[in-house]
Design an enzyme around this catalytic site. Structure first.
Site, PDB file in Angstrom:
ATOM      1  N   ARG A  85      -7.527  85.425  20.747  1.00 57.08           N
ATOM      2  CA  ARG A  85      -8.933  85.348  20.402  1.00 57.08           C
ATOM      3  C   ARG A  85      -9.309  83.692  20.405  1.00 57.08           C
ATOM      4  O   ARG A  85      -8.480  82.699  20.378  1.00 57.08           O
ATOM      5  CB  ARG A  85      -9.283  85.788  19.215  1.00 57.08           C
ATOM      6  CG  ARG A  85      -8.512  85.315  18.113  1.00 57.08           C
ATOM      7  CD  ARG A  85      -9.015  85.763  16.798  1.00 57.08           C
ATOM      8  NE  ARG A  85      -8.136  85.267  15.899  1.00 57.08           N
ATOM      9  CZ  ARG A  85      -8.072  83.835  15.249  1.00 57.08           C
ATOM     10  NH1 ARG A  85      -8.774  83.010  15.821  1.00 57.08           N
ATOM     11  NH2 ARG A  85      -7.358  83.756  14.276  1.00 57.08           N
ATOM     12  N   GLY A  87     -10.957  80.388  18.356  1.00 59.38           N
ATOM     13  CA  GLY A  87     -10.758  80.037  16.789  1.00 59.38           C
ATOM     14  C   GLY A  87      -9.368  79.871  16.639  1.00 59.38           C
ATOM     15  O   GLY A  87      -8.506  79.962  17.483  1.00 59.38           O
ATOM     16  N   THR A  90      -6.641  81.901  10.677  1.00 56.39           N
ATOM     17  CA  THR A  90      -7.391  82.635   9.761  1.00 56.39           C
ATOM     18  C   THR A  90      -6.470  83.760   9.005  1.00 56.39           C
ATOM     19  O   THR A  90      -5.445  84.210   9.291  1.00 56.39           O
ATOM     20  CB  THR A  90      -8.775  83.214  10.281  1.00 56.39           C
ATOM     21  OG1 THR A  90      -9.591  83.489   9.219  1.00 56.39           O
ATOM     22  CG2 THR A  90      -8.570  84.519  11.271  1.00 56.39           C
ATOM     23  N   SER A 155     -16.466  85.445   9.549  1.00 55.85           N
ATOM     24  CA  SER A 155     -15.622  84.776  10.777  1.00 55.85           C
ATOM     25  C   SER A 155     -16.134  85.522  12.153  1.00 55.85           C
ATOM     26  O   SER A 155     -16.228  86.599  12.260  1.00 55.85           O
ATOM     27  CB  SER A 155     -14.308  84.528  10.777  1.00 55.85           C
ATOM     28  OG  SER A 155     -14.171  83.569   9.496  1.00 55.85           O
ATOM     29  N   PHE A 169     -15.682  90.246  14.612  1.00 53.53           N
ATOM     30  CA  PHE A 169     -15.767  89.611  13.451  1.00 53.53           C
ATOM     31  C   PHE A 169     -15.069  89.863  12.182  1.00 53.53           C
ATOM     32  O   PHE A 169     -14.612  91.190  12.012  1.00 53.53           O
ATOM     33  CB  PHE A 169     -17.264  89.786  13.245  1.00 53.53           C
ATOM     34  CG  PHE A 169     -17.714  91.239  12.999  1.00 53.53           C
ATOM     35  CD1 PHE A 169     -17.732  91.728  11.513  1.00 53.53           C
ATOM     36  CD2 PHE A 169     -18.369  91.885  13.942  1.00 53.53           C
ATOM     37  CE1 PHE A 169     -18.155  92.918  11.248  1.00 53.53           C
ATOM     38  CE2 PHE A 169     -18.509  93.254  13.833  1.00 53.53           C
ATOM     39  CZ  PHE A 169     -18.810  93.762  12.333  1.00 53.53           C
ATOM     40  N   CYS A 187      -9.755  78.511  10.034  1.00 53.73           N
ATOM     41  CA  CYS A 187     -10.481  78.028  11.270  1.00 53.73           C
ATOM     42  C   CYS A 187     -10.487  76.807  11.598  1.00 53.73           C
ATOM     43  O   CYS A 187     -11.415  75.867  11.877  1.00 53.73           O
ATOM     44  CB  CYS A 187     -12.037  78.813  10.949  1.00 53.73           C
ATOM     45  SG  CYS A 187     -11.896  80.381  10.664  1.00 53.73           S
TER      46      CYS A 187
END
Length: 264
Positions: A85, A87, A90, A155, A169, A187
């Site tokens: 993904r 980013g 996290t 996020s 999300f 992040c």
């Protein structure tokens, strides 16, 4: 709501899911959508869930660069998974709603672009905060939803292949995720901490109560009818979902807070 578009079928998992196995599920459903699209029979899906405690790294972070973090974070009771993904590092875990929309963006006319898709995700979360809790988000140059310039409550990290979406999300509902977030620079934002709806409201919030209204707002922003899925009647997609649910039930208890490292 566009009457020309088929509904989105949603499913909420009631037991927190292991992240790695959920990643496999997304890949299974993506492959099924891709093959079924050639026959014109594929369905769009929204998966809503909580994860067991896990830290995930984005595609820009190579495994060598997060090796030490992986060791440290698994030692405090969480899983660690590298993903494709967008980013950076996290956290996901109980007390946080995670949404994985598996949508075919080419259904829209013209086809929905990635920026538009992400923008609608962002607006869905902002609308949920405003209408459901009277919380006004703070504008930010960064992707995600902020309570103020230094507190992030949601996020977004997505992947789009062949106009089919995966990942999605996360939205912090209760205070439970915060102690896990405090273990990392989430992040890549060193001056930002995690917040939650519960923290703003100053009272207990039921995650289960958030699900129906979040689904409704998702449908509104994407102009789609939302229909609850019955996995028992959904063929290969349903069997894959039921298999993951059984794995989650058998996985046993999880850590509810970070395990303190022993003093040397």
């Amino acid at each position: 709501m566009s009457s020309s578009l088929p509904p989105v079928f949603y499913h909420f998992f009631r037991t927190p899911l292991p992240y790695a196995r959920t990643l496999v599920l997304q890949e299974q459903l993506h492959a099924l959508q891709l093959s079924q699209r050639r026959l014109g029979v594929h369905k769009d899906v929204l998966l809503l869930l909580e994860h067991r405690p896990v830290y995930t790294a984005g595609r820009r972070q190579h495994e060598n660069s997060v090796r030490d973090e992986k060791l440290r974070l698994t030692n405090i009771g969480a899983d660690f998974v590298n993903t494709l993904r967008g980013g950076e590092l996290t956290y996901h875990g109980p007390g946080q709603i995670v949404g994985y929309p598996l949508l075919d963006l080419s259904r829209y006319s013209p086809a929905m672009g990635i920026r538009d898709y992400i923008c609608r995700l962002q607006k869905t979360l902002e609308l949920h905060l405003r209408e459901g809790h009277g919380i006004k988000h703070s504008a930010s140059e960064h992707t995600g939803v902020f309570l103020n310039p230094t507190t992030k409550v949601a996020s977004i990290g997505v992947q789009v292949r062949h106009r089919l979406t995966t990942h999605g999300f996360s939205l912090n509902i209760t205070e439970e995720p915060l102690s896990w977030f405090n273990q990392i620079v989430a992040c890549g934002l060193a001056d930002v901490r995690a917040g939650s709806i519960e923290g703003v409201e100053g009272r207990p919030i039921s995650l289960m109560d958030e699900i129906p209204v979040l689904i409704e707002r998702f449908g509104k922003l994407y102009e789609r009818e939302m229909v609850e899925m019955d996995p028992n009647n959904e063929g290969e997609i349903g069997r894959a979902i039921l298999e993951v649910e059984e794995i989650a039930r058998q996985a046993g208890p999880w850590a509810t807070e970070p395990i303190e490292a022993p003093i040397a």
